[in-house]
Motif scaffolding. Structure first.
Motif, PDB file in Angstrom:
ATOM      1  N   CYS A 266     -44.097  -3.407 -15.522  1.00 26.36           N
ATOM      2  CA  CYS A 266     -44.055  -3.601 -16.976  1.00 26.36           C
ATOM      3  C   CYS A 266     -42.790  -3.017 -17.590  1.00 26.36           C
ATOM      4  N   ASP A 267     -42.331  -1.856 -17.064  1.00 26.62           N
ATOM      5  CA  ASP A 267     -41.070  -1.320 -17.594  1.00 26.62           C
ATOM      6  C   ASP A 267     -39.949  -2.344 -17.401  1.00 26.62           C
ATOM      7  N   SER A 268     -39.957  -2.954 -16.199  1.00 24.27           N
ATOM      8  CA  SER A 268     -38.866  -3.892 -15.919  1.00 24.27           C
ATOM      9  C   SER A 268     -38.958  -5.102 -16.852  1.00 24.27           C
TER      10      SER A 268
ATOM     11  N   LEU B  93     -34.035   1.355 -10.785  1.00 17.62           N
ATOM     12  CA  LEU B  93     -34.716   1.750  -9.559  1.00 17.62           C
ATOM     13  C   LEU B  93     -36.117   1.167  -9.627  1.00 17.62           C
ATOM     14  N   GLY B  94     -36.302   0.035  -8.978  1.00 22.95           N
ATOM     15  CA  GLY B  94     -37.564  -0.675  -9.074  1.00 22.95           C
ATOM     16  C   GLY B  94     -38.680   0.058  -8.333  1.00 22.95           C
ATOM     17  N   ALA B  95     -39.784   0.255  -9.037  1.00 25.73           N
ATOM     18  CA  ALA B  95     -40.926   0.931  -8.430  1.00 25.73           C
ATOM     19  C   ALA B  95     -42.112  -0.025  -8.399  1.00 25.73           C
ATOM     20  N   PRO B  96     -42.328  -0.710  -7.253  1.00 26.27           N
ATOM     21  CA  PRO B  96     -43.505  -1.584  -7.164  1.00 26.27           C
ATOM     22  C   PRO B  96     -44.745  -0.756  -7.473  1.00 26.27           C
TER      23      PRO B  96
ATOM     24  N   PRO C  97     -41.363  -5.002  -9.935  1.00 20.05           N
ATOM     25  CA  PRO C  97     -40.350  -5.143 -10.985  1.00 20.05           C
ATOM     26  C   PRO C  97     -39.700  -6.530 -10.926  1.00 20.05           C
ATOM     27  N   VAL C  98     -39.401  -7.094 -12.108  1.00 17.74           N
ATOM     28  CA  VAL C  98     -38.794  -8.425 -12.136  1.00 17.74           C
ATOM     29  C   VAL C  98     -37.263  -8.351 -12.070  1.00 17.74           C
TER      30      VAL C  98
ATOM     31  N   ASP D  58     -38.415 -13.665 -17.334  1.00 16.74           N
ATOM     32  CA  ASP D  58     -37.186 -14.392 -16.999  1.00 16.74           C
ATOM     33  C   ASP D  58     -36.047 -13.968 -17.921  1.00 16.74           C
ATOM     34  N   PRO D  59     -35.043 -13.312 -17.373  1.00 19.46           N
ATOM     35  CA  PRO D  59     -33.939 -12.855 -18.235  1.00 19.46           C
ATOM     36  C   PRO D  59     -33.115 -14.010 -18.775  1.00 19.46           C
TER      37      PRO D  59
END
Lengths: 316, 970, 143
Positions: A78-80, A100-103, A161-162, A296-297
């Motif tokens: 959700c942060d991502s 720093l993606g945290a699954p 993270p997306v 989607d960015p």
């Protein structure tokens, strides 16, 4: 999830040492159980305070708006997604961020566990093999982690993270057979009068402290509508119409932008489930415009755009 | 002010004869370019035939662009206008502009007596009637006194006397004038006109009852060689008949509507789509049959019987209760004597004789013709010619321009923001339409006590000078600083009252309307009490908003008086030369390595003139023009800025160059469609028109020995994937068929067609082709011809509807009349916010009323980029684009509209929603990352305002606070 | 109850439905007198908050009318607005505002008939619901 803390610290140390970022935004141990606090590590010496567990529910994207420095940020799903919303809304630039993606395995609903403890004060919380072990003076209890996730986490379909620059853990399998909108459909089935009553009861305890707004990463207007005087949407007295207006407009303002991160419910001191407002909008946007916020960015938020064949049967 | 011709007569002036849409357009363009214009109209008011029409095709609009004001405004300038009972608003914005434009002197009830001198210096005598206008009545009464003769000195003359509607009473077979329910199409327009006695309900003249079955008979007076009728096609009747049928259907979908026609000629932009919609969706019946007579059916019923033979050869008989004769257009009455006085030539039909390459020039230099006087045509084409004539006149006058612009003088503006709001409510009870159910006296009493209302007027009877004086007087005496007009619609009267406010020393923005008649009195006639209460409510709401109105600020910006023309075909070159001749520097960009475009591949014009020498001359004059810079093999890579201040980057692949300019003309042209059917590309005997033209140009000897040639029409046009008609192909096939016959009279020439669309005087080519033995076989979309190769021979097989069987023609040559496609305009459409239609043609601002202006200010279009058209039409449109562009370039600076959106930087959250959604790219991030709105680009739609979550954007005239104040006072 | 007449606030685009209303007037097409029109330049100018404001002010119904999709005078204002309106209508109804209080339509400048017809439908539908009960902002009560 155990290895996350180590990898976050390693990465943070490296990023700060190599001066790739000015700060690393993550969590450190909080002063009360179930509540880790956001932490900005500014030097390699500080990185050992960073940690990761199931109590990192606060949405760190909330702290990004308008920052000018380069930031390493630990981001769960959700942060991502909120970072993506921030990027789409020009609140931060991608090149400022090292993600720093945290699954994510879902965040713990400390409130519910505390209730289960029936007055016993938890002093230590540990997670192991899908169990949550809570101990205090003269007691130790264990809970099934799956059963005590935050409601939004239990139905989350974007735990990974997306966007990210590197991962601090292995990607997790996304939940597929989740019925995200069972509760919304239940309300949809009510009569207008019962719907009105449902939401009236829902927000009855509201003291209009605006904690939900403050915790929300997408509420960043310099002046909020609650502070407008002409028209005065929300007055100084406790008026149910004003309270309703507040919740209604707050939800409407995050339409197409809300990632269902749960920050609002988490922050609410009186336990209002205000996601019942936002989830309806989320559901409609998904059904009518096929859009999910922050995924989607490249695609503009749904109210920033249109398609010629949008459904318009609501109008004569 | 009252047409007293107080200006110094000057050769820098132009006389426009005829105040229809074409003349008004010409006058406006010239006036905007600061030329003095005398607009001479034979009748009592401007507007021409268009004012008699109900709706217009294909937009079905009543002229929403024009609704802002009706010709009320003209009353101030030229008292001849018996206004009130608002006439239709379709042309009103143009009329209103011309009427109030101080550079235009309107002479109504006036006719030209004599013209002496020559181009650049004509002496004209105009005879007109003196007028007296009595404003004490409603509507004001006009009376005419003795004649007077006025002398004018002008540099150019534009003739736009319009046309006369064909009188169908010369036919005894249609029973016109005998059977009351046989009406002409113009009479039907009167019946359907909402301003008419029936408020637009279709009724039969015989008994006033709504009809159940209505028939239209096409080509009444047109395409008819009988004595008294005309051989040419009137060009507009097919479309107006469809429009009328749709209007009737709109009133009652159950009414049966049938249009009897020979060929459906829907050749304009969006016309074919309009036809398809009428046929397939609205259920209008189209019957291909020419009706020879109308018979009464049933004594006393008023019904009428039509006997006809349908397409399959069956005898049919149908009863209708109303028959509409789609009458054609003919040259205006008295034109012979005007032509003699002016010493100009007319063509065989009595229309002005104009040239293919000089579409608005008459035979006498300095005298121009436009509109239906230069041949029957629709409104957009007339407007184009009006502008084109303006451009041609301006070129003559360029040395003596600026004949003397008289700026309006207004008293200084009261700043008002320092005062408490003092609202004056003015009751406007004009017109004979009445106040319906509303008890005005009681409303007046009720609104006297409203907050901040300091004055409530008596009932004002008219929107003329007396009303103006009354408002000015009251504003002065009562120190009123906000005005509420209670009565008419802002759509019709906003401009007039804005002008009034300015004369009263108030900013024009301090005005609000309570729409008491259209939206209350006339729609609640049976409910007087609620209607009266509603009137009070509407005034209360208007007053609540008025209190919060603020004066619009006034800002100016500099104009770069240079033009960029994109596209070096005939359109682009003509536009460039037209502007350059007036002294404006032009940069002309052409993608290919030579000038000429589509016309390089054409043989002759429809009038039979060689295209080659014309293009050669044009290329030479453009290439050597001191004011034109040509950039070949170049494209526009990037466009920034806005009207008056564009900055474009041109690129030729290796180098780029930045050009600053004030306007852009898009003339990006078109190309021939390359079909994948009829063995095209697989057999070298199957050609396109351009390929055949190339053979004509090369005088290919093989053409002399042809035994049989076939033309197949509508290749790639009028198909589901490309529904438009390419407009020029029927005529082109006629020219080519005739050329083949000229080369070899013994050749068998066949034309396979769907509807023969030789509109206007092009019809004579069709006649000539038939006479010279060309065989015409009609086919329909579901039984298209086949082209096969059999033993090395080309076999063209088609179902002949007359023989009711398939026939096969062995052809030596098959020419495909392929569609015309637009070229890709590259980045330009997107960069300039010019919408692109389904098929890739660039979109003008309004199909009907603004045919060369794009929706983005300062951007104009012409030629094939807009829609397929013939060379003369492209030239006219290019001149029109130059005229419109020139009107803008003539100013060194331009004033912003004050009514724009603006941001509050403190409240902006920089989310970019406004930047993303604005259709006009007005909001941008500034260097602080906050949104800012460019007032030159803002069109005041308010989309950004309503989309800004942070409440950081406001729209002058429609502020949130004002709207909430209205909501709160309901 | 027979005396009660609903008050309906209408927001109309100045290029389509507002002239459409004028056209209905010109054509003398009768419709019930319960509607109070507020003119806005474009559907795009209509903030969904206007609807909320009208309900808070005690309007029994709200009607929003604009150019047909594809016909916007400002090219795309109504297309953007249409998304906001669709969401807003669903959201109001989801939270207890009765279907039939808030109406949307596309009416062009020449559709006087459609204007009058739609006006009737809007008024009938609001009448059938009775006076507004929810979202009304009462004068502040002193506790």
């Amino acid at each position: 999830m155990q290895g996350y803390t180590q990898r976050i610290r390693e990465a943070a140390k490296r990023l700060l040492a190599e001066k790739k970022v000015d700060v690393v935004m993550g969590f450190r141990k909080g002063t009360i159980p179930f509540m880790n606090e956001p932490f900005l590590a500014k030097s390699p010496e500080q990185v050992d305070q960073l940690l990761w567990d199931g109590n990192c529910g606060i949405n760190l994207a909330n702290y990004l708006s308008g920052r000018k420095d380069r930031i390493g940020i630990v981001a769960k799903g959700c942060d991502s997604r909120n970072i993506v919303v921030h990027l789409l809304e020009y609140q931060i630039k991608r090149e400022q961020l090292y993600i720093l993606g945290a699954p994510c395995h879902g965040m713990i609903d400390g409130r519910r566990i505390t209730e289960e403890l029936a007055g016993k004060e938890p002093l230590q919380v540990e997670e192991e093999n899908g169990r949550i072990r809570v101990s205090g003076k003269g007691f130790e209890e264990s809970f099934d982690r799956k059963q005590y996730l935050q409601e939004n986490c239990a139905i989350c379909m974007h735990r990974n993270p997306v966007v990210y620059d590197e991962l601090v853990g292995d990607l997790v399998e996304e939940q597929r057979d989740v019925d995200r909108y069972a509760d919304v459909r239940e309300v949809e089935g009510l009569s207008p009068e019962a719907k009105w009553k449902y939401f009236e009861d829902l927000i009855a305890p509201c003291i209009r402290c605006y904690a939900c707004r403050n915790a929300c990463p997408v509420c960043y207007c310099p002046t909020c509508f609650v502070d407008e005087s002409r028209p005065q949407w929300v007055g100084k007295t406790v008026d149910p119409t004003d309270t309703r207006t507040f919740h209604f407009l707050r939800a409407y303002h995050v339409a197409g932008r809300c990632t269902d991160c749960g920050a609002c419910e988490r922050a609410c001191p009186v336990g209002i489930k205000m996601r019942q407002f936002t989830k309806k909008l989320e559901k409609d946007i998904k059904e009518m415009y096929g859009y999910e916020a922050g995924v989607d960015p490249e695609s503009r938020p749904p109210l920033d755009t249109y398609r010629p064949d949008d459904p318009r049967d609501f109008a004569k | 002010m009252n047409g007293n011709l107080g200006l110094e007569p000057s050769a820098g002036a132009v006389m426009v004869v005829g105040g229809g849409v074409a003349g008004v357009q010409a006058a406006l363009d010239l006036a905007e370019s600061d030329f003095q214009v005398y607009l001479v109209e034979k009748g009592p008011s401007l507007g021409g035939v268009v004012l008699q029409l109900d709706k217009t095709f294909p937009t079905n609009c009543v002229g929403c662009l024009g609704c802002r004001a009706q010709h009320v405004g003209m009353a101030q300038l030229d008292e001849s206008i018996p206004v009130n009972d608002c006439s239709t608003c379709i042309v009103s914005h143009k009329l209103e502009e011309s009427g109030r434009h101080r550079n235009v002197q309107i002479l109504t009830m006036a006719e030209v007596e004599s013209v002496e001198g020559g181009a650049g210096n004509f002496q004209v005598r105009v005879r007109r009637k003196r007028r007296n206008l009595d404003w004490s009545t409603a509507p004001p009464t006009v009376s005419y006194g003795a004649d007077e003769v006025v002398s004018l000195r002008v540099g150019a003359i534009i003739l736009s006397p319009g046309f006369k509607v064909f009188d169908p009473s010369i036919y005894d077979t249609f029973g016109y004038g005998v059977y009351p329910n046989v009406v002409s199409s113009l009479e039907l327009e009167g019946i359907l006109n909402p301003y008419g006695p029936n408020h637009g309900r279709p009724v039969r003249p015989s008994d006033g009852r709504p009809p159940k079955r209505v028939a239209w008979l096409q080509c009444v007076g047109s395409r008819d060689l009988h004595k008294g009728a005309h051989g040419y096609c009137s060009s507009v009747c097919c479309m107006y008949a469809i429009k009328e049928a749709l209007a009737v259907k709109q009133h009652d979908p159950e009414i049966d509507t049938a249009i009897f026609f020979m060929d459906m000629r829907t050749f304009g932009k969006e016309y074919e789509e309009y036809y398809n919609c009428a046929k397939n969706e609205a259920g209008v019946r189209f019957i291909r049959s020419r009706i020879h007579s109308v018979e009464p059916a049933g004594a006393g019923s008023g019904d009428l019987r039509l006997d006809y033979i349908d397409e399959s050869g069956q005898h049919c008989s149908e009863i209708f209760d109303m028959v509409v004769l789609s009458v054609g257009l003919e040259s205006p009455s008295g034109i012979q004597s005007l032509a003699e006085k002016l010493n100009i030539s007319l063509d065989d039909n009595g229309f002005a004789a104009v040239g293919d390459f000089t579409p608005v020039e008459t035979s006498r230099p300095g005298i121009f013709a436009c509109g239906a006087f230069a041949g029957p045509k629709d409104v957009p084409s007339s407007l184009i010619e009006g502008s084109a004539a303006s451009a041609a006149s301006a070129a003559i006058l360029s040395n003596s321009k600026k004949a003397g612009f008289q700026g309006n003088t207004y008293p200084p503006e009261n700043p008002v923001v320092f005062e408490r709001p003092r609202v004056g409510v003015f009751f406007c009870v004009c017109g004979s339409e009445g106040t319906g159910a509303v008890d005005v006296a009681s409303v007046r009493e009720s609104v006297k006590g409203l907050p901040n209302v300091v004055y409530v007027s008596e009932e004002m009877l008219s929107c003329g000078p007396t009303a103006q004086e009354a408002v000015v007087k009251a504003v002065g005496e009562r120190r009123i600083n906000r005005v509420v007009v209670a009565g008419c619609s802002p759509r019709t009267h906003e401009k007039f009252f804005q002008e009034t406010l300015r004369n009263a020393g108030l900013n024009k923005s301090l005005l609000e309307f309570a729409n008491l008649w259209f939206q209350d009195a006339w729609v609640h006639e049976d409910q007087p009490a609620p209607a009266t209460q509603k009137a009070v409510d509407l005034i209360r709401m208007a007053a609540a908003k008025a209190v919060l109105l603020e004066p619009f600020p006034q800002q100016e910006y500099k104009v770069n008086q240079k033009a960029l023309v994109v596209g070096g075909g005939v359109s682009g070159m003509v536009a460039a030369r037209s502007l350059a001749d007036r002294g404006y520097p032009v940069v002309l960009v052409e993608k290919s390595d030579r000038l000429g475009g589509y016309a390089l591949n054409l043989f002759k014009t429809w009038r039979g003139n060689d295209v080659g020498p014309y293009v050669k001359e044009l290329v030479g004059s453009v290439a050597n023009h001191p004011n034109i810079t040509v950039r070949l093999s170049s494209i526009v890579d990037r466009v920034e800025g806005y009207v008056g201040n564009f900055k474009s980057t041109l690129s030729n692949g290796s180098e780029s160059e930045v050009v600053e300019h004030g306007v852009v003309i898009l003339a990006t042209g078109g190309k021939e469609f390359e079909p994948a059917e009829y063995l095209y590309g697989k057999d070298n005997r199957v050609l396109t028109h351009q390929q055949l033209d190339a053979r004509f140009k090369a005088a290919d000897p093989a053409l002399r020995s042809l035994e049989s040639a076939v033309f197949i029409q509508c290749v790639g046009s009028r198909e589901p994937e490309r529904p438009y008609c390419s407009r020029v192909c029927c005529t082109h096939s006629m020219e080519s068929a005739l050329q083949l016959k000229r080369i070899n009279p013994d050749a068998d020439v066949y034309v396979l067609y769907r509807d023969m669309r030789t509109y206007g005087d092009r019809e004579k080519l069709y006649l000539e082709a038939r006479k010279s033995g060309v065989v015409f076989i009609r086919f329909s979309l579901d039984s298209k011809p086949r082209v096969d190769r059999v033993d090395g021979n080309l076999h063209v097989t088609v179902f002949d509807p007359i023989l009711q069987r398939e026939i096969t023609i062995v052809a030596d040559l098959v020419t495909l009349a392929t569609a015309i496609l637009p070229n890709d305009a590259g980045i330009l459409a997107k960069a300039l916010d010019v919408p692109v239609g389904r098929e890739g043609f660039l979109c003008e601002s309004h199909l009907k009323m603004r045919p060369v202006d794009c929706e983005t200010d300062g951007v104009f279009l012409c030629g094939l980029a807009h829609f397929p058209k013939s060379l003369d039409e492209s030239i006219a449109q290019a001149m029109a684009a130059a005229s419109r562009a020139g009107a803008f370039l003539s100013k060194e600076s331009v004033r912003f509209s004050g009514a724009v959106a603006y941001t509050n930087q403190m409240m902006c959250s920089s989310c970019g929603t406004c930047v993303s959604i604005c259709p006009f790219s007005a909001p941008r991030f500034n260097d602080k990352g906050k949104a800012e709105i460019n007032p030159a680009l803002c069109r005041a739609c308010g989309l950004c305002v309503a989309s800004c979550r942070s409440g950081a954007i406001r729209l002058r005239g429609y502020e949130d606070a004002q709207i909430y104040a209205m909501i709160e006072s309901i | 109850m027979s005396q009660w007449e609903p008050k309906i606030v209408a927001f109309m685009c100045s290029w389509s439905s507002y002239p459409g209303a004028d056209y209905a007037g010109l054509s003398r097409l009768a419709y019930p007198p319960n509607i109070r029109i507020i003119k806005v330049p474009c559907a795009g100018r209509i903030n969904p908050k206007f609807i909320l404001s009208a309900l808070r002010q005690g309007a029994d119904g709200v009607w929003i009318s604009a150019c047909h999709p594809g016909d916007c005078h400002y090219m795309e204002g109504n297309l953007y607005a249409s998304r906001k309106f669709a969401l807003m209508k669903n959201f109001l109804e989801h939270t207890g505002i009765e279907p039939g209080r808030v109406h949307f339509s596309w009416v062009s400048a020449t559709e006087g008939h459609k204007f009058a017809q739609t006006a009737k439908e809007v008024v009938d539908s609001v009448k059938a619901l009775g006076p507004a009960r929810h979202m009304i902002k009462k004068e502040a009560e002193v506790a």
